[in-house]
Design a protein around this motif. Structure first.
Motif, mmCIF file in Angstrom:
data_model
loop_
_atom_site.group_PDB
_atom_site.id
_atom_site.type_symbol
_atom_site.label_atom_id
_atom_site.label_comp_id
_atom_site.label_asym_id
_atom_site.label_seq_id
_atom_site.Cartn_x
_atom_site.Cartn_y
_atom_site.Cartn_z
ATOM 1 N N LYS A 259 42.488 29.709 39.296
ATOM 2 C CA LYS A 259 42.697 29.382 40.713
ATOM 3 C C LYS A 259 43.039 30.636 41.524
ATOM 4 C CE LYS A 259 47.304 27.116 40.503
ATOM 5 N NZ LYS A 259 47.829 27.836 39.365
ATOM 6 N N ASP A 260 43.629 31.628 40.869
ATOM 7 C CA ASP A 260 43.858 32.912 41.550
ATOM 8 C C ASP A 260 42.527 33.569 41.890
ATOM 9 O OD1 ASP A 260 46.617 32.793 41.371
ATOM 10 O OD2 ASP A 260 46.642 33.719 39.391
ATOM 11 N N LEU A 261 41.642 33.527 40.909
ATOM 12 C CA LEU A 261 40.345 34.171 41.127
ATOM 13 C C LEU A 261 39.592 33.459 42.245
ATOM 14 C CD1 LEU A 261 38.282 36.279 40.247
ATOM 15 C CD2 LEU A 261 37.452 34.696 38.526
ATOM 16 N N LYS A 262 39.680 32.137 42.215
ATOM 17 C CA LYS A 262 38.980 31.360 43.247
ATOM 18 C C LYS A 262 39.568 31.693 44.622
ATOM 19 C CE LYS A 262 38.181 26.965 42.056
ATOM 20 N NZ LYS A 262 38.571 25.570 42.026
ATOM 21 N N ALA A 263 40.899 31.795 44.693
ATOM 22 C CA ALA A 263 41.548 32.109 45.973
ATOM 23 C C ALA A 263 41.120 33.490 46.463
ATOM 24 C CB ALA A 263 43.060 32.044 45.813
ATOM 25 N N VAL B 23 37.772 36.827 50.080
ATOM 26 C CA VAL B 23 36.720 37.835 50.255
ATOM 27 C C VAL B 23 35.578 37.247 51.074
ATOM 28 C CG1 VAL B 23 34.912 39.088 48.996
ATOM 29 C CG2 VAL B 23 37.267 39.207 48.221
ATOM 30 N N SER B 24 35.235 36.009 50.776
ATOM 31 C CA SER B 24 34.135 35.363 51.483
ATOM 32 C C SER B 24 34.475 35.174 52.962
ATOM 33 C CB SER B 24 33.861 34.033 50.799
ATOM 34 O OG SER B 24 32.977 33.287 51.544
ATOM 35 N N GLU B 25 35.690 34.720 53.219
ATOM 36 C CA GLU B 25 36.072 34.451 54.612
ATOM 37 C C GLU B 25 36.263 35.711 55.435
ATOM 38 O OE1 GLU B 25 38.284 30.182 53.755
ATOM 39 O OE2 GLU B 25 39.504 31.967 54.117
ATOM 40 N N ASN B 26 36.587 36.803 54.749
ATOM 41 C CA ASN B 26 36.868 38.033 55.492
ATOM 42 C C ASN B 26 35.820 39.102 55.239
ATOM 43 O OD1 ASN B 26 39.734 37.523 56.633
ATOM 44 N ND2 ASN B 26 39.750 36.764 54.531
ATOM 45 N N ARG B 27 34.644 38.668 54.822
ATOM 46 C CA ARG B 27 33.671 39.675 54.403
ATOM 47 C C ARG B 27 33.294 40.629 55.516
ATOM 48 N NH1 ARG B 27 29.309 36.483 55.667
ATOM 49 N NH2 ARG B 27 27.656 37.899 55.094
ATOM 50 N N LYS B 28 33.256 40.157 56.758
ATOM 51 C CA LYS B 28 32.844 41.031 57.862
ATOM 52 C C LYS B 28 33.777 42.236 57.970
ATOM 53 C CE LYS B 28 29.865 38.169 60.456
ATOM 54 N NZ LYS B 28 30.173 36.736 60.478
ATOM 55 N N ASN B 29 35.058 42.039 57.749
ATOM 56 C CA ASN B 29 36.002 43.160 57.836
ATOM 57 C C ASN B 29 36.020 43.980 56.549
ATOM 58 O OD1 ASN B 29 36.780 42.210 60.332
ATOM 59 N ND2 ASN B 29 38.348 40.877 59.435
ATOM 60 N N LEU B 30 35.883 43.273 55.409
ATOM 61 C CA LEU B 30 36.009 43.970 54.119
ATOM 62 C C LEU B 30 34.820 44.874 53.820
ATOM 63 C CD1 LEU B 30 37.379 40.974 52.012
ATOM 64 C CD2 LEU B 30 38.655 42.975 52.761
ATOM 65 N N ILE B 31 33.674 44.509 54.396
ATOM 66 C CA ILE B 31 32.442 45.266 54.128
ATOM 67 C C ILE B 31 32.628 46.765 54.394
ATOM 68 C CG2 ILE B 31 30.220 45.710 55.299
ATOM 69 C CD1 ILE B 31 29.619 42.743 54.986
ATOM 70 N N ILE C 258 29.018 42.506 50.727
ATOM 71 C CA ILE C 258 29.475 41.262 50.089
ATOM 72 C C ILE C 258 28.584 40.148 50.623
ATOM 73 C CG2 ILE C 258 31.397 39.639 49.860
ATOM 74 C CD1 ILE C 258 33.195 42.075 50.805
ATOM 75 N N SER C 259 27.706 39.620 49.792
ATOM 76 C CA SER C 259 26.856 38.566 50.338
ATOM 77 C C SER C 259 27.515 37.205 50.124
ATOM 78 C CB SER C 259 25.461 38.615 49.708
ATOM 79 O OG SER C 259 25.380 37.705 48.651
ATOM 80 N N ALA C 260 27.418 36.395 51.170
ATOM 81 C CA ALA C 260 28.066 35.079 51.112
ATOM 82 C C ALA C 260 27.474 34.248 49.983
ATOM 83 C CB ALA C 260 27.908 34.375 52.444
ATOM 84 N N GLN C 261 26.134 34.404 49.766
ATOM 85 C CA GLN C 261 25.495 33.616 48.693
ATOM 86 C C GLN C 261 26.089 33.973 47.337
ATOM 87 O OE1 GLN C 261 23.641 35.151 51.116
ATOM 88 N NE2 GLN C 261 21.513 34.456 51.004
ATOM 89 N N SER C 262 26.322 35.294 47.124
ATOM 90 C CA SER C 262 26.864 35.716 45.824
ATOM 91 C C SER C 262 28.224 35.084 45.594
ATOM 92 C CB SER C 262 27.016 37.230 45.766
ATOM 93 O OG SER C 262 25.770 37.827 45.869
#
Ligand SMILES: Nc1ncnc2c1ncn2[C@@H]1O[C@H](COP(=O)(O)OP(=O)(O)OP(=O)(O)O)[C@@H](O)[C@H]1O
Ligand SMILES: [Mg+2]
Length: 515
Positions: free
Chosen positions: A156-160, A165-173, A179-183
């Motif tokens: 569950k840590d990994l999922k979180a 990462v998915s929700e903040n990908r625009k900033n993290l990139i 970071i592709s959302a599909q991946s």
């Protein structure tokens, strides 16, 4: 004791595995029912007697008998005794061996766990069969968690972390790369499959301490760790990744000691072909490398498999001690395997290796171990010694007793769920949601107040108007009417202004698009 007695050849030669050559690894191969597990059992007994701890996998449950003494009442007692006599094993007797039972599912032994962080992104990606791109995203999730001090302990840590990462990908990139959302979506879907396989029980704390599989008992006998794998084997990827993880841990943690007098741990890898099935080249290279380098850390690995050709040549090249039980040779594929296996032995002028492989009896094998100088000895046709511990499984009750008396106690029996990525991110999410709700409430209150004030103003206005109606009509006040020219000019200015405005907006958007 500097060697382990394996058995005696047809010509009377005693086959002994030299303890100071055991770290050159070994192979136990043979068709089903030919004696591989019993060979594993007698070698484990030998290591334990020599003070070497053992880690082995019990695929069918029949190795659990190693925790119990053989007995005169056993149905094979006579046969075992006569085999011992035949091979000149004068001091043969029965005894139980110190055993710790482990089980990834926590049923047949102490639960074995590790944390997501310890497993690392590469092995996890292998476990989930991820593509290279997905593996890259997984590595980013690990980096983000590490940079933010969010421990990754369980699934569950990994999922979180992945969701973050998915929700903040625009900033993290900017900082971490693409970071592709599909991946991320694909990885999270794979996580669900893992959960279904029961891997969620495997990830967490308390994590297995290597020192607990490297113990000796009070009399100096190496303790034999038996991993119950009857359920685990149905999830080959989890099985092989777990064992690979254990090997890499040993490799990373243990100091370099060169060639020791005896191994510090003997590791038996049953159904070893599972490790290599569909394994990418990079992984096979990694295994080969670990096998080569772990030698000087004093770890002896025995690969146990039905067919030696299941194991890649590069890994077989690391194997110095070979025990080949009977193989069948009905199909062309089987015949090829026999030829290949025979070629791996130093020939014995007394017989044709290839012919003998298919003729061996149960509990008989072609054996070639390394000599003092590390050279493979001439192959012998060997009758393997009988075990001193029970041939066959321990009962459920016996297993329970062993577990309750275990030297590792109950330290692994309860899961600990300390604060980690999941808890941190859930709290963070809650805080953001609470702040948003508070803000919305504040705005709603402001709006309500404004509306109330407006209503009050309008009420007051209406009151004034009704009073005014009762008075004499006032003189018309306000602005003069505009002349036609004035109206035209203002209209034109407004149009120009709007066009200019549009141009500016277009310019910005165009620029943005290019960017
Ligand atoms: N060294 C031995 N001494 C006495 N009996 C043996 C020995 N090796 C094998 N046997 C007999 O052969 C039987 C089958 O051996 P074992 O279970 O080791 O085969 P296996 O190769 O592990 O089979 P599988 O592939 O099905 O696991 C044993 O139950 C035992 O009765
Ligand atoms: Mg077996």
């Amino acid at each position: 004791m500097s060697s382990i007695f394996i058995g005696t050849d047809t010509d009377g030669t005693r086959q002994e595995l030299l303890l100071n050559r055991a770290n050159r690894h070994g192979l136990i191969a043979g068709a089903t029912g030919t004696g591989k597990t019993v060979t594993l059992q007698i070698l484990s007994e030998g290591f334990s007697n020599a003070g070497v701890p053992v880690f082995c996998v019990d695929v069918k449950g029949d190795l659990s008998g190693i925790s119990q003494s053989g007995s005169k009442t056993h149905k094979l007692h006579e046969k075992l005794i006569s085999r011992a006599e035949k091979i000149g094993l004068a001091d043969y007797d029965y005894k139980a061996f110190p055993t710790i039972f482990w089980d990834l599912y926590g049923e047949g032994g102490h639960p074995v766990r590790t944390t997501i962080t310890e497993m690392g992104p590469t092995l996890l990606s292998r476990l989930m069969d991820l593509s290279n791109v997905q593996e890259g995203v997984m590595a980013i999730a690990f980096d983000v968690a590490e940079d933010n001090n969010w421990p990754l302990l369980d699934l569950k840590d990994l999922k979180a972390a992945l969701t973050f990462v998915s929700e903040n990908r625009k900033n993290l990139i900017y900082e971490y790369g693409n970071i592709s959302a599909q991946s991320v979506g694909a990885i999270i879907r794979n996580l669900l499959v893992l959960e279904r396989d029961g891997a969620d029980e495997f990830f967490g704390e308390p994590a297995l301490k290597l020192s607990d599989i490297m113990r000796s008992d009070m009399s100096g006998n190496g303790i034999i760790s038996v991993l119950a794998a009857d359920q685990l084997i149905n999830h080959p990827r989890l099985y092989s990744t777990f064992l690979l993880w254990l090997l890499s841990e040993l490799f990373e943690e243990l100091p370099e000691i060169g060639d020791p007098d005896k191994p510090i741990l003997a590791f038996f890898f049953d159904e070893a072909h599972l490790l290599f099935d569909e394994a990418p080249k990079a992984l096979v290279e990694k295994i080969e490398q670990v096998a080569r380098l772990i030698r000087s850390k004093g770890v002896s690995i025995f690969f146990v498999t039905q067919n030696p050709t299941d194991i890649p040549d590069s890994v077989l090249g690391q194997v110095g001690n070979r025990i080949q039980h009977a193989l069948r040779a009905y199909t062309p594929k089987e015949q090829k395997a026999v030829r290949l296996s025979a070629r791996g032995f130093r020939p014995n002028p007394a017989f044709k290796t290839e012919d003998v492989i298919t003729d061996l009896g149960v509990g008989e094998a072609l054996v070639s171990v390394l000599d003092v100088k590390g050279r493979p000895q001439i192959v012998g046709q060997t009758l393997i010694r009988p075990p001193s511990s029970r041939l066959g499984p321990a009962t459920g009750a016996e297993r329970k007793t062993v577990i309750s008396r275990s030297p590792v106690g109950s330290q692994y029996d309860e899961t600990i769920d300390r604060k980690s990525a999941y808890e941190v991110l859930t709290t963070k999410r809650k805080k953001i949601a609470d702040a948003k709700a508070a803000e919305e409430e504040k705005l709603a209150k402001q709006k309500a107040a404004q509306e109330k004030a407006k209503a009050a103003r309008e009420k007051a206005k209406a009151k004034t108007r009704s009073k005014a109606k009762t008075r004499a009509p006032a003189k018309r006040r306000g602005r003069k009417r505009q002349s036609a020219w004035e109206t035209g000019t203002k209209q034109a200015a407004r149009t120009i202004g709007t066009q200019l405005g549009r141009q500016i907006v277009r310019g910005i958007l165009g620029g943005l698009k290019r960017w």
